[in-house]
Enzyme design. Structure first.
Site, mmCIF file in Angstrom:
data_model
loop_
_atom_site.group_PDB
_atom_site.id
_atom_site.type_symbol
_atom_site.label_atom_id
_atom_site.label_comp_id
_atom_site.label_asym_id
_atom_site.label_seq_id
_atom_site.Cartn_x
_atom_site.Cartn_y
_atom_site.Cartn_z
ATOM 1 N N LYS B 85 -4.661 -4.529 4.584
ATOM 2 C CA LYS B 85 -4.232 -4.388 5.984
ATOM 3 C C LYS B 85 -2.716 -4.580 6.126
ATOM 4 O O LYS B 85 -2.050 -3.802 6.808
ATOM 5 C CB LYS B 85 -4.934 -5.421 6.873
ATOM 6 C CG LYS B 85 -6.358 -5.083 7.231
ATOM 7 C CD LYS B 85 -6.843 -5.872 8.437
ATOM 8 C CE LYS B 85 -6.641 -7.359 8.310
ATOM 9 N NZ LYS B 85 -7.538 -7.994 7.318
ATOM 10 N N THR B 87 -0.358 -4.327 3.837
ATOM 11 C CA THR B 87 0.341 -3.236 3.169
ATOM 12 C C THR B 87 0.308 -1.973 4.024
ATOM 13 O O THR B 87 1.310 -1.263 4.149
ATOM 14 C CB THR B 87 -0.292 -3.000 1.777
ATOM 15 O OG1 THR B 87 -0.343 -4.250 1.098
ATOM 16 C CG2 THR B 87 0.489 -2.006 0.962
ATOM 17 N N ARG B 109 2.044 -11.766 10.664
ATOM 18 C CA ARG B 109 1.906 -13.221 10.634
ATOM 19 C C ARG B 109 2.756 -13.831 9.525
ATOM 20 O O ARG B 109 2.986 -13.221 8.484
ATOM 21 C CB ARG B 109 0.443 -13.585 10.396
ATOM 22 C CG ARG B 109 -0.451 -13.266 11.568
ATOM 23 C CD ARG B 109 -1.909 -13.385 11.200
ATOM 24 N NE ARG B 109 -2.286 -12.334 10.245
ATOM 25 C CZ ARG B 109 -3.412 -12.333 9.548
ATOM 26 N NH1 ARG B 109 -4.272 -13.322 9.679
ATOM 27 N NH2 ARG B 109 -3.684 -11.356 8.716
ATOM 28 N N LYS B 120 -3.861 -16.982 -4.242
ATOM 29 C CA LYS B 120 -3.662 -15.662 -3.680
ATOM 30 C C LYS B 120 -2.285 -15.074 -3.951
ATOM 31 O O LYS B 120 -2.123 -13.862 -4.086
ATOM 32 C CB LYS B 120 -3.888 -15.750 -2.161
ATOM 33 C CG LYS B 120 -3.791 -14.443 -1.410
ATOM 34 C CD LYS B 120 -4.281 -14.645 0.021
ATOM 35 C CE LYS B 120 -3.963 -13.462 0.898
ATOM 36 N NZ LYS B 120 -2.568 -13.348 1.305
ATOM 37 N N ALA B 340 -7.964 -17.107 10.984
ATOM 38 C CA ALA B 340 -8.761 -16.062 11.621
ATOM 39 C C ALA B 340 -10.201 -16.500 11.870
ATOM 40 O O ALA B 340 -10.970 -15.767 12.468
ATOM 41 C CB ALA B 340 -8.729 -14.791 10.788
ATOM 42 N N PHE B 371 -8.707 -10.654 9.102
ATOM 43 C CA PHE B 371 -10.115 -10.427 8.763
ATOM 44 C C PHE B 371 -10.545 -8.986 9.115
ATOM 45 O O PHE B 371 -9.714 -8.093 9.222
ATOM 46 C CB PHE B 371 -11.022 -11.431 9.480
ATOM 47 C CG PHE B 371 -11.035 -12.802 8.836
ATOM 48 C CD1 PHE B 371 -10.167 -13.146 7.811
ATOM 49 C CD2 PHE B 371 -11.954 -13.758 9.249
ATOM 50 C CE1 PHE B 371 -10.199 -14.412 7.231
ATOM 51 C CE2 PHE B 371 -11.991 -15.033 8.671
ATOM 52 C CZ PHE B 371 -11.119 -15.347 7.667
ATOM 53 N N PHE B 459 -6.620 4.078 -3.702
ATOM 54 C CA PHE B 459 -6.542 3.533 -5.059
ATOM 55 C C PHE B 459 -6.511 4.727 -6.003
ATOM 56 O O PHE B 459 -7.082 5.765 -5.694
ATOM 57 C CB PHE B 459 -7.770 2.659 -5.345
ATOM 58 C CG PHE B 459 -7.691 1.314 -4.695
ATOM 59 C CD1 PHE B 459 -7.649 1.189 -3.311
ATOM 60 C CD2 PHE B 459 -7.654 0.160 -5.458
ATOM 61 C CE1 PHE B 459 -7.567 -0.056 -2.706
ATOM 62 C CE2 PHE B 459 -7.568 -1.088 -4.854
ATOM 63 C CZ PHE B 459 -7.534 -1.198 -3.482
ATOM 64 N N TRP B 488 1.192 2.478 -0.718
ATOM 65 C CA TRP B 488 1.395 1.497 -1.778
ATOM 66 C C TRP B 488 2.245 2.119 -2.890
ATOM 67 O O TRP B 488 3.206 1.519 -3.351
ATOM 68 C CB TRP B 488 0.042 1.017 -2.333
ATOM 69 C CG TRP B 488 0.185 -0.010 -3.422
ATOM 70 C CD1 TRP B 488 0.449 -1.328 -3.270
ATOM 71 C CD2 TRP B 488 0.073 0.215 -4.828
ATOM 72 N NE1 TRP B 488 0.517 -1.946 -4.484
ATOM 73 C CE2 TRP B 488 0.284 -1.026 -5.470
ATOM 74 C CE3 TRP B 488 -0.192 1.350 -5.626
ATOM 75 C CZ2 TRP B 488 0.252 -1.176 -6.856
ATOM 76 C CZ3 TRP B 488 -0.232 1.200 -7.005
ATOM 77 C CH2 TRP B 488 -0.011 -0.054 -7.604
#
Lengths: 637, 637
Positions: B85, B87, B109, B120, B340, B371, B459, B488
């Site tokens: 999201k 990205t 955020r 992460k 979230a 989320f 992808f 990406w």
């Protein structure tokens, strides 16, 4: 510099409250201050309009410039109200800079936010000698203390989690996770792991070459949970965190242990920030901070835990001092604020280094040492100057008639209750007796080979006869000068006499005469005893069993060559805060001995040290609010 | 704006690591970015060279400008790896701004520092769609989270200390200390005390007019220590703080109690920051935050404790969003980052307000909701938009072939282990089944009256047939468009199709059709049930006794008119993270119900919510270090 004009003070009588004076002042854009001291645009990072971080590259650029005069401000043993060291530091700089035209920097500590909302209020000086904007100075500033909190607590989390993981995993499992196998069967150490291998004496860089025994030594730090010395920190006066149990969650219950939080400025990372001399030095010091021993007594470090690099990254911006300004537009470098008991209580070496270069040969750098001269100044000389190699010219010792009367036998001084008449009426007898305390500090300071100037911080109740007596006694004790200073009411103009006295003392003193109190190669006990006898006037030192045991441990770990940082009350030359004047016939009791291996000192504990303050029934925060229309802060003191 | 040139990407194949791309980019001075979007010099405060805080005064200055197009980016229920999201948000903005020449803001955020050092890694986007400098974004940024930590913990300290002081003092003692008598016998209330008096229905401003009974009510908050809901926070992954006991120090022992720390971004203050619309609104919300009930069940607030003003002062700078930039020089406003689950997971209203004015009628503001769409988007509409009054045009729903195959019955996806072949080879059957999840979210979003665009985050293993299937199903479910996006690997250029689709959807949608899912005047249970049935597809809701009791309490306290913020897993439409696709035939269990009275929502707890993450055996921090020669950070991901 040429076109820079110092703003003029608009003095009001009677002197308004600190916040009223600070709010009425319009600070100059910090860009002008930066220009005025010769900083290049690429050497500063703005943080809002009135603060800027200063790059360490200044020192390299100006490496051929001769350092300025280096002056430390210290004090007698104070009353609990404080005798005005910060205010004197600021006032003196306003006088030297804005009035005498010398390039002058005040180098001061960043205050903890705890007291701002608790009892004490802010720490930006007072009256017409203040750092502005005072709300930015007293609150987050440029986030350095927050960075320390984050770095300190990342290390704390790494410790407990590692204990848990080592207890629940075999060597093979730990190895597999710490040094995972790639698809092709290869493994790679993270660079930080090579530091641990080196410490273990394993001269290999290929994981697959390690023997089983070496793997076991590598993966198991074997931290002794009952002897972890690393605490978590918060920059909040939260007394309920003085004693806590962690690990009571469902999945951690087997690893529950008692510990506590300290206030952030008590973190060893703060002391590292204050004592490091470069980014490289900071990285190395942070990496070798000891969090406690292994079960077999080996010191376990931040680098053993793999986190020395990450905490340095968290401190990357904090290493830059923050440029601010006084009410009269002279430059201030704010940087670091270590505790003056369990740490050395001085602002940073890096700020002093930068300021000394920017000030240049004819300029002045006035830096402040916490507590009285028995603690702050001794640590300034023996710890801070030893770490930096910088040589001070002169010490200013701040004294008040009030505090000296207390040392002469005056009634107890308690914060929040009105002062006794003994303090507000002329009383030459009490004052005369009390000057012994001042004389003792003057003599102590002379032992370090620096010039000594006494600054009598003026209160409106002080009489001419009282000031005269103080001056005489100071000169008799060996001070270069002793002068009354009225910077609180008059700003820099009120500190002109003091500024001249400092100039004179710097000229009179040969820096090369500066010397430390003790050499590092003495034993831990010899060093402690030298300070106790020479500075405090103790007959000797006694060690409680805990202290004896720790000294043995540090000797065995090879930490015996570090300087000593005494954690003692500032309210008396002795360990007993009730003994005023110049106590004699006492033996200094050492309850415990601790280490800040990264900061680089051993700290013996004399008496009880509160490492996180509390809040009173009606803390300062009741007054503090914001005017939501103007955005102005109300009630900060 | 005229002379502004967007920097060109230098695309490399195969795509390098995030940190390599980020480090290779030379960010523009943030001053240029600020100029390019029409910010005035006095409206920005620099924080270093590449970050600036933006004043709320922009909104007032541009009050007559029509708002830009308002786009929310949301997603399907993701795999534990995340579906991109952030990205996509960044890539879409790079396309709209740098390629299509639209004034476009990404509003995102601020990430917690916990995961940066834990599992992460950072949250600055990825590949050629990133916010830079990524190390400044991922670490302290401009200190907002640190301000929250400080404010949250000041309130926590005030609570426990007040309990202690009330227990050890008589009413008269408390009165004497809270409202001390001056020499002339007068007393004065601190302005914040008038708030408490008003709440108590005491219409007096003269302390000496209070009756004994009124004094008693005023001085005794009578907080029930066993029901305090306010936790301390740290922005660190410290699992040992999930369950702790505080007050084990000598002087606090009688008041020992169990509590815990949350991660800072879980603080209600973060939710307040995200939901407030002005400084005044923030002050009021912070003041009415409830820390728990009194023994008689009255809600006790930050203002009752006298600390609502002080915590607002700590948040004074944090209220300003931080301007940064993407790799292609388009503007990003970073502001707030509430959880979230226990909060609403959206960036701030204030950032969106500022951006919408700066973007203007033809411009775009792309804001991200945490989320999946069942949580983040529903809360965006029903909580955030309701609080701001702003109307969105369009929602972008990010989907991946990988996640939809999982929903179609593919094997479990676990972070850190290689993906199953089902995910890397073409598999139209799994994907076909899985699209039900996407279709469900599309239908949900249409209920709010906004345009819906599906962004298939590409992808390299995705096949043309798979993408084609996804597009067909999306359109069949009612999406305005569905397009593949390769931001990406290609930056903004890879998101051009997406940008055009968003433009079209905004044009096609009449903002005035936007509607909330439920009106606030329904009962708490009715509101919960509406969300459960309409959005999650539950048959109904069941309440555990704890939940029933809390609903009664909030009803009696008058909090029943607040919106609902469900604390549910994001990994499934249901409460069971293992149930993929579109679960049916389930009853949603409500374990507990809690309140954020200041932020302004009730949050029912569905399942277990970890409010402070842990560290793995080998956390990210092992790789993170600093090159002390260049000052560059190494190993941040």
């Amino acid at each position: 510099m040429e076109n820079f004009e110092y703003p003029k003070l608009n003095l009001i009588k009677p002197v308004p409250s600190d916040i009223d004076i600070a709010s009425a002042a319009q600070p100059l854009p910090i860009k002008s201050i930066a220009n005025s001291v010769g900083l290049l645009e690429e050497e500063i990072d703005f943080y809002g309009k009135y603060k800027a971080k200063v790059s360490l590259e200044v020192v390299e650029r100006l490496k051929d410039v001769e350092n300025g005069n280096y002056v430390v401000v210290t004090g007698i043993n104070p009353t609990p109200l404080g005798e005005g060291k910060s205010t004197t530091t600021i006032g003196l700089c306003q006088a030297l800079g804005a009035h005498l035209g010398k390039k002058t920097f005040a180098c001061i500590r960043q205050p903890s936010q705890g007291p701002t909302f608790g009892i004490k209020g802010g720490a930006a000086g007072g009256g017409y000698s203040q750092v502005i904007p005072m709300e930015e100075f007293n609150l987050h500033m440029t986030g350095d203390i927050h960075a320390i909190t984050a770095a300190n607590n990342l290390l704390a989390a790494a410790i407990d989690t590692r204990v848990l993981h080592e207890s629940t995993q075999t060597d093979a499992q730990l190895w597999k996770r710490l040094c995972p196998e790639a698809k092709d069967g290869s493994r790679k150490f993270a660079p930080i792991m090579l530091r641990r291998l080196k410490k273990l004496g394993i001269d290999k860089t290929e994981p697959n070459e390690l023997t089983q025994e070496e793997i076991s030594r590598f993966v198991r730090l074997d931290i002794d949970p009952s002897r972890i010395t690393w605490n978590r920190v918060l920059d909040t006066n939260d007394r309920f965190l003085r004693g806590i149990s962690v690990g009571q969650g469902k999945e951690e219950q087997r690893f529950e242990r008692k510990t506590n939080f300290d206030i952030s400025v008590a973190s060893e990372i703060m002391a590292v920030l204050a004592l490091c001399t470069s980014l490289h030095d900071m990285r190395e010091r942070l990496g070798r901070m000891v969090i406690g021993p292994s079960r077999s007594g080996e010191p376990i470090t931040a680098d053993d835990l793999g986190v020395g690099g990450a905490i340095t990254v968290l401190m990357r911006d904090a290493i830059m001092p923050t440029l601010m300004q006084t009410l009269e537009g002279t430059p201030v470098l704010v940087h670091a604020g270590p505790f003056a008991n369990i740490a050395h209580g001085n602002s940073s070496i890096i700020a002093d280094q930068i300021a000394l270069k920017l000030a240049g040969k004819e300029g002045y750098v006035v830096t402040e040492a916490g507590f009285g001269a028995d603690i702050g100044a001794e640590k300034f000389f023996d710890i801070k100057c030893r770490s930096s190699g910088l040589k001070p010219n002169c010490a200013v010792i701040v004294a008040t008639v009030r505090a000296l009367k207390m040392h002469g036998g005056g009634p107890k001084v308690v914060a929040g209750t009105p002062l006794d008449k003994a303090y507000t009426d002329e009383n030459l007898e009490l004052l005369g007796k009390g000057t012994d305390n001042l004389a003792h500090h003057i003599k102590n300071l002379k032992k370090f080979g620096v010039g000594v100037v006494v600054a009598i911080n003026k209160f409106h109740t002080d009489t001419d006869a009282e000031v005269k007596l103080l001056v005489e006694r100071s000169l008799a004790a060996g001070a270069n000068s002793a002068v009354m200073s009225d910077h609180w009411a008059e700003g820099g103009n009120g500190a002109l006499q003091l500024a001249h006295a400092v100039e004179k003392a710097c000229k009179e003193t040969n820096k090369e005469n500066f010397k430390y109190l003790y050499p590092l190669d003495k034993s831990i006990k010899e060093k402690i005893e030298t300070i106790a006898k020479e500075i405090y006037g103790a007959d000797g030192v006694e060690y409680l069993p805990e202290a004896e045991e720790k000294i043995k441990l540090y000797n065995s770990q090879g930490f015996d060559k570090l300087p000593i940082c005494m954690a003692k009350t500032h309210l008396s030359l002795s360990h007993d805060s009730e003994r005023k004047g110049v106590p004699t016939g006492f033996t200094l009791p050492i309850r415990d001995v601790k280490i800040s291996a990264g900061a680089g000192f051993i700290y013996p504990i004399v008496g009880t040290i509160a490492s996180i303050p509390g809040l009173p029934t009606r803390p300062c925060f009741f007054e503090i609010d914001i005017d939501t229309k103007s955005g102005k802060i109300i009630g900060l003191s």
